[in-house]
Scaffold this motif. Structure first.
Motif, mmCIF file in Angstrom:
data_model
loop_
_atom_site.group_PDB
_atom_site.id
_atom_site.type_symbol
_atom_site.label_atom_id
_atom_site.label_comp_id
_atom_site.label_asym_id
_atom_site.label_seq_id
_atom_site.Cartn_x
_atom_site.Cartn_y
_atom_site.Cartn_z
ATOM 1 N N LEU A 156 55.459 61.119 57.912
ATOM 2 C CA LEU A 156 56.183 60.734 56.694
ATOM 3 C C LEU A 156 57.618 61.258 56.747
ATOM 4 N N TRP A 157 57.762 62.494 57.218
ATOM 5 C CA TRP A 157 59.106 63.063 57.390
ATOM 6 C C TRP A 157 59.913 62.242 58.398
ATOM 7 N N TYR A 158 59.304 61.889 59.505
ATOM 8 C CA TYR A 158 60.003 61.166 60.563
ATOM 9 C C TYR A 158 60.499 59.810 60.062
ATOM 10 N N ALA A 159 59.666 59.105 59.308
ATOM 11 C CA ALA A 159 60.072 57.798 58.786
ATOM 12 C C ALA A 159 61.256 57.933 57.831
ATOM 13 N N SER A 160 61.270 58.999 57.041
ATOM 14 C CA SER A 160 62.405 59.222 56.142
ATOM 15 C C SER A 160 63.635 59.663 56.916
ATOM 16 N N GLN A 161 63.425 60.498 57.948
ATOM 17 C CA GLN A 161 64.550 60.951 58.763
ATOM 18 C C GLN A 161 65.220 59.788 59.477
ATOM 19 N N ARG A 162 64.462 58.751 59.769
ATOM 20 C CA ARG A 162 64.981 57.562 60.434
ATOM 21 C C ARG A 162 65.480 56.512 59.436
ATOM 22 N N SER A 163 65.595 56.898 58.156
ATOM 23 C CA SER A 163 66.151 56.045 57.092
ATOM 24 C C SER A 163 65.264 54.873 56.707
ATOM 25 N N LEU A 164 63.980 54.936 57.052
ATOM 26 C CA LEU A 164 63.071 53.873 56.642
ATOM 27 C C LEU A 164 62.572 54.092 55.214
ATOM 28 N N THR A 165 62.147 55.307 54.932
ATOM 29 C CA THR A 165 61.555 55.608 53.636
ATOM 30 C C THR A 165 62.305 56.751 52.958
ATOM 31 N N ALA A 166 61.923 57.030 51.721
ATOM 32 C CA ALA A 166 62.455 58.167 50.977
ATOM 33 C C ALA A 166 61.443 58.539 49.922
ATOM 34 N N ILE A 167 61.634 59.714 49.311
ATOM 35 C CA ILE A 167 60.712 60.189 48.285
ATOM 36 C C ILE A 167 61.209 59.732 46.918
ATOM 37 N N ALA A 168 60.348 59.036 46.191
ATOM 38 C CA ALA A 168 60.662 58.597 44.833
ATOM 39 C C ALA A 168 60.041 59.584 43.844
ATOM 40 N N PRO A 169 60.331 59.442 42.545
ATOM 41 C CA PRO A 169 59.699 60.323 41.551
ATOM 42 C C PRO A 169 58.177 60.265 41.612
ATOM 43 N N ASN A 170 57.562 61.343 41.201
ATOM 44 C CA ASN A 170 56.103 61.441 41.247
ATOM 45 C C ASN A 170 55.429 60.395 40.358
ATOM 46 N N ALA A 171 54.228 60.024 40.757
ATOM 47 C CA ALA A 171 53.333 59.267 39.887
ATOM 48 C C ALA A 171 52.282 60.265 39.424
ATOM 49 N N GLY A 172 52.432 60.770 38.215
ATOM 50 C CA GLY A 172 51.601 61.873 37.777
ATOM 51 C C GLY A 172 51.968 63.110 38.566
ATOM 52 N N ALA A 173 50.996 63.694 39.238
ATOM 53 C CA ALA A 173 51.264 64.884 40.041
ATOM 54 C C ALA A 173 51.485 64.556 41.513
ATOM 55 N N GLU A 174 51.393 63.277 41.868
ATOM 56 C CA GLU A 174 51.458 62.913 43.284
ATOM 57 C C GLU A 174 52.820 62.357 43.683
#
Length: 356
Positions: A156-174
């Motif tokens: 998950l980190w690698y995909a974000s580091q490669r500009s594919l994904t990013a972290i959005a606000p939580n859905a509940g606690a997740e």
């Protein structure tokens, strides 16, 4: 410039003194990046600077003007969405230099990492662009990738580091993840690498100055040479603070003057995390209590006029928030009552203070 004057400048630049009505996106853009590995911490960092409630801040993060990702130091920051691509390319990419050795430790390889990116892209697209962390890991598992141990988190980190994904606000606690290109309303790209370094330096020193070259290099994970290139391109002014060369924006010097107050700050606030040298804000003995065992886990601080005065911890209940205080210097706890009430108001809960 003496230490007191330097601290006054920092308090203004860190958006702690002279608080005005501010937006979440405006604060994040001013800083350029805010440490956000701990979500609750960065939300209160925004709350103390905007006066907004937790509910209002979370709602603002859904507007897509800010995003959490790994732009530098291998840790999560909250940054302007428009800047995510160029920041990942400038400073985030440094974290990929040792990825092969990490793959060897985890039993991964480039083929598996690229497959993970393809699987995540397909799963997020099918889900409308957003999935909880568990859904992302399920997509990898269904695609034949073992996500046990640290493998799933790393991918998950690698995909974000490669500009594919990013972290959005939580859905509940997740935690949730999005496709970065879908989340970004408008993408900004500096004209050159030199321009990107200058922009990063400008944002750092306008929000943290006066600060040293090594503070900037440590904050960005840049080498000292690149840090100096950025400073040279940002039009900053050098000041002597107790014999140490520090840098600040000319605009900050124009508004220089005494600034003080009492603040209740989260442990991972830029007030502490934004500097390699924290001697202006705390003694070595105090820092040993702020970061016990120097393990990188910062305790929440009570700050008086730019100096650490104590530590605090919260216990969150359904009907109230209880705060316990540990004094590191002698002070009247009533001095911090308005700041503590501000934190309780941000949560929308009555406050209970446990006397030290």
């Amino acid at each position: 410039m003496d230490a007191s004057a330097a601290l006054s400048l920092r308090l203004r630049n860190l958006m702690l003194a002279d608080r005005q009505d501010r937006s979440v996106s405006g604060v994040v853009e001013w800083f350029g990046a805010m440490q956000a590995q701990d979500l609750n911490s960065v939300l209160w960092s925004l709350g103390v600077r905007t006066g907004l409630s937790l509910t209002e801040i979370v709602a603002a993060t859904e507007e897509r003007h800010v995003v959490r990702t790994w732009p530098m130091r291998g840790t999560v920051h909250l940054i302007p969405s428009a800047d995510a691509h160029w920041m990942l390319a400038l400073t985030g990419v440094r974290q990929l230099t040792g990825v092969a050795s990490r793959w060897a430790q985890l039993g991964l390889d480039e083929k598996t990492a690229n497959l993970a990116m393809d699987l995540l892209a397909a799963a997020l697209t099918s889900a409308g662009g957003r999935l909880p962390r568990s859904g992302c890991l399920a997509a990898l598992t269904e695609g034949g990738i073992d996500v046990s141990g640290q493998r799933g988190y790393h991918l998950l980190w690698y995909a974000s580091q490669r500009s594919l994904t990013a972290i959005a606000p939580n859905a509940g606690a997740e935690q949730t993840f999005v496709l970065l290109d879908d989340w970004v309303p408008s993408r900004f790209t500096p004209s050159s690498r030199e321009a990107a370094l200058a922009l990063l330096a400008s944002r750092y020193f306008r929000s943290h100055g006066p600060a040293r070259v090594l503070d900037f290099a440590g904050w960005t994970s840049l080498g000292v040479r690149d840090a100096r290139l950025g400073i040279a391109g940002a039009g900053l002014v050098a000041v002597d603070v107790g014999g140490a060369e520090m840098w600040v924006t000319p605009e900050a010097l124009e508004t220089a003057g005494p600034a003080g107050g009492r603040w209740v700050l989260p442990g991972f606030d830029e007030f502490m995390l934004g500097y390699k040298d924290r001697s202006l804000m705390a003694t070595a003995e105090q820092l040993a209590k702020v970061v016990p065992g120097n393990n990188g886990v910062f305790q929440s601080t009570l700050v008086a006029d730019g100096r650490v005065a104590g530590l605090w911890k919260r216990t969150l209940g359904k009907k109230s928030v209880s705060v316990s205080v540990q004094k590191l210097v002698d002070f009247d706890l009533d001095e911090f009552r308005p700041a503590l009430e501000g934190y309780a108001g941000y949560l929308g809960l009555p406050l209970i203070v446990k006397n030290p």
